[in-house]
Scaffold this active site. Structure first.
Site, PDB file in Angstrom:
ATOM      1  N   ASP A 134       0.786  -1.233   0.000  1.00  0.00           N
ATOM      2  CA  ASP A 134       0.000   0.000   0.000  1.00  0.00           C
ATOM      3  C   ASP A 134       0.822   1.290   0.000  1.00  0.00           C
ATOM      4  O   ASP A 134       0.552   2.195  -0.764  1.00  0.00           O
ATOM      5  CB  ASP A 134      -0.973  -0.024   1.201  1.00  0.00           C
ATOM      6  CG  ASP A 134      -1.794   1.242   1.308  1.00  0.00           C
ATOM      7  OD1 ASP A 134      -2.311   1.683   0.273  1.00  0.00           O
ATOM      8  OD2 ASP A 134      -1.937   1.779   2.423  1.00  0.00           O
ATOM      9  N   CYS A 188     -16.114  -5.556 -15.980  1.00  0.00           N
ATOM     10  CA  CYS A 188     -17.389  -5.145 -15.382  1.00  0.00           C
ATOM     11  C   CYS A 188     -18.565  -5.260 -16.346  1.00  0.00           C
ATOM     12  O   CYS A 188     -19.724  -5.165 -15.905  1.00  0.00           O
ATOM     13  CB  CYS A 188     -17.289  -3.695 -14.930  1.00  0.00           C
ATOM     14  SG  CYS A 188     -16.092  -3.426 -13.624  1.00  0.00           S
ATOM     15  N   CYS A 194     -21.328   1.163  -9.256  1.00  0.00           N
ATOM     16  CA  CYS A 194     -20.480   1.939  -8.338  1.00  0.00           C
ATOM     17  C   CYS A 194     -20.452   3.417  -8.741  1.00  0.00           C
ATOM     18  O   CYS A 194     -20.487   4.298  -7.873  1.00  0.00           O
ATOM     19  CB  CYS A 194     -19.069   1.361  -8.283  1.00  0.00           C
ATOM     20  SG  CYS A 194     -18.291   1.155  -9.880  1.00  0.00           S
TER      21      CYS A 194
HETATM   22 FE1  SF4 Z   1     -17.617  -3.044 -11.969  1.00  0.00          FE
HETATM   23 FE2  SF4 Z   1     -18.507  -1.078 -10.394  1.00  0.00          FE
HETATM   24 FE3  SF4 Z   1     -20.247  -2.860 -11.399  1.00  0.00          FE
HETATM   25 FE4  SF4 Z   1     -18.520  -3.605  -9.509  1.00  0.00          FE
HETATM   26  S1  SF4 Z   1     -20.175  -2.072  -9.287  1.00  0.00           S
HETATM   27  S2  SF4 Z   1     -18.985  -4.728 -11.427  1.00  0.00           S
HETATM   28  S3  SF4 Z   1     -16.724  -2.359 -10.042  1.00  0.00           S
HETATM   29  S4  SF4 Z   1     -19.015  -1.372 -12.551  1.00  0.00           S
END
Ligand code: SF4
Length: 381
Positions: A134, A188, A194
């Site tokens: 990190d 994705c 998100c």
């Molecule tokens: Fe991808 Fe975001 Fe959907 Fe998770 S929430 S699969 S990171 S687009």
């Protein structure tokens, strides 16, 4: 010894010491990252916590001469706790994000990398390495992606097929030319959950974060927080999990493989009012082994004050008045004054008026005036 055979032995040993995923990558330059870093810098999107120059961050051979490969590791952490304590009226609780549950993951992963390097050193002469977790120059995520640990999600996190994004990452640059693993062939797809759920719009594009707007980052700053973030933080004391919680790849993922990463419910969901009077020594004793304590107690206390304002917790007003009047730290005095006003009791407003007469710090006076603005709103109703 053939490197393929040594790699197999390392993989087997990694399982013995509690590394949940391991991958190997070539130590070539991360050339695709350099322009991205420059763009992030130009836009002012970096957190300021980054280490090293762009060259050091993208060229492993600047960190270890004769760098040949990078060993990437992942350790899975839980997403749910048993019996979380209830946040009740008069005993409201704050929240540390999941990456702060249990023992500080930097310590946990560094210990595993130490064991791994000791193991490799017994197998091969002239072994050289440099490990980081990190806080090193390399991007843990870029290494993990190249080493096949997972794919890079639109939320900028590495998503593993087995543990979702609930993994801690670390790596070891080595002078051994281990055969590389293949990157994970996934992504994705059409999902944008998100990006849609991020309350501040910090995910400015798929896979692109403005860290300055990310609540996880904001909770770690030390100064006064802009008003709009105070509203959006809710009861969050450290970090923010929304972009992980909404991710379909994390659905039903809850891994409990490491006792040291299990949360102590009283620590990760602590009562807020007692936090306001905790001494430095008590804070260190209680919270010092958690990743979320690395910036000290001030940001946590500031965030606790904001959380109490979020709950409009009248039981906290006396303690907030004490802080507003007595605390030597302007950020704490001022945030307390704002919170008292937001909670909105008449005793609280009287206390702000009285304290404002004596206050000399301009920023604190601005916060006191914000607190008193709530009184005007109340009177107009
Ligand atoms: Fe991808 Fe975001 Fe959907 Fe998770 S929430 S699969 S990171 S687009």
């Amino acid at each position: 010894m053939a490197y393929e055979q040594l790699k197999e032995e390392i993989v087997a040993y990694s399982k013995e010491i509690g590394i949940d995923k391991i991958g190997f990558a070539a130590a070539n330059e991360f050339s695709e990252m350099k322009s991205r870093l420059e763009l992030q810098q130009e836009a002012g999107y970096q957190s300021g916590f980054e280490k090293g120059t762009n060259e050091e961050r993208t060229q492993p051979e600047l960190l270890l001469s004769n760098a040949q490969s990078i060993v990437a590791i992942a350790v899975a952490y839980p997403s749910r706790m048993k019996n979380p304590p209830k946040s009740k009226k008069g005993e409201r609780r704050g929240n540390f994000c999941r990456a702060s549950w249990g023992t500080d993951y930097h310590d946990v992963l560094n210990e595993k990398l130490d064991k791994l390097s000791t193991f490799i050193a017994t197998k091969i002469t002239g072994f050289q390495f440099r490990s980081m977790v990190d806080t090193g120059e390399l991007s843990d995520k870029a290494v993990a992606e190249r080493a096949g640990i997972g794919f890079s999600g639109k939320n900028t996190l590495i998503i593993t097929p087995e543990f979702g994004s609930y993994v801690y990452l670390g790596e070891m640059i080595t002078n051994i030319p281990f055969p590389p693993d293949e990157p994970v062939d996934d992504g994705c797809g059409d999902c944008t959950k998100c990006l849609d759920a991020c309350p501040t719009g910090a995910l400015v594009a798929p896979g692109r974060l403005n860290a300055q707007n990310c609540i996880a980052f904001v909770t770690q700053t030390k100064g006064f927080l802009p008003d709009n973030y105070r509203e959006m933080m809710g009861n969050q004391l450290y970090g923010f999990d929304t972009c992980q919680l909404v991710c379909p790849r994390n659905k039903q993922v809850d891994t409990h493989l490491h006792p040291e990463l299990e949360p102590d419910p009283e620590l990760v969901k602590p009562q807020l009012i007692p936090l306001l009077s905790v001494s430095n020594r008590e804070f260190k004793e209680k919270f010092g082994s958690m990743a979320g304590s690395w910036r000290g107690k001030k940001p946590i206390q500031r965030n606790a004050i904001i959380a109490l304002a979020h709950y409009k917790d009248e039981a906290a007003v006396d303690e907030l008045i004490r802080l507003m009047k007595e605390d030597p730290r302007p950020v704490i005095r001022g945030t307390a004054a704002w919170a008292i006003g937001k909670i909105g009791t008449s005793d609280g407003f009287d206390a702000i008026h009285a304290a404002r007469e004596k206050e000399t710090d301009e920023e604190v006076i601005i916060e006191m005036d914000k607190g008193l603005a709530f009184e005007k709103v109340k009177q107009n109703i």
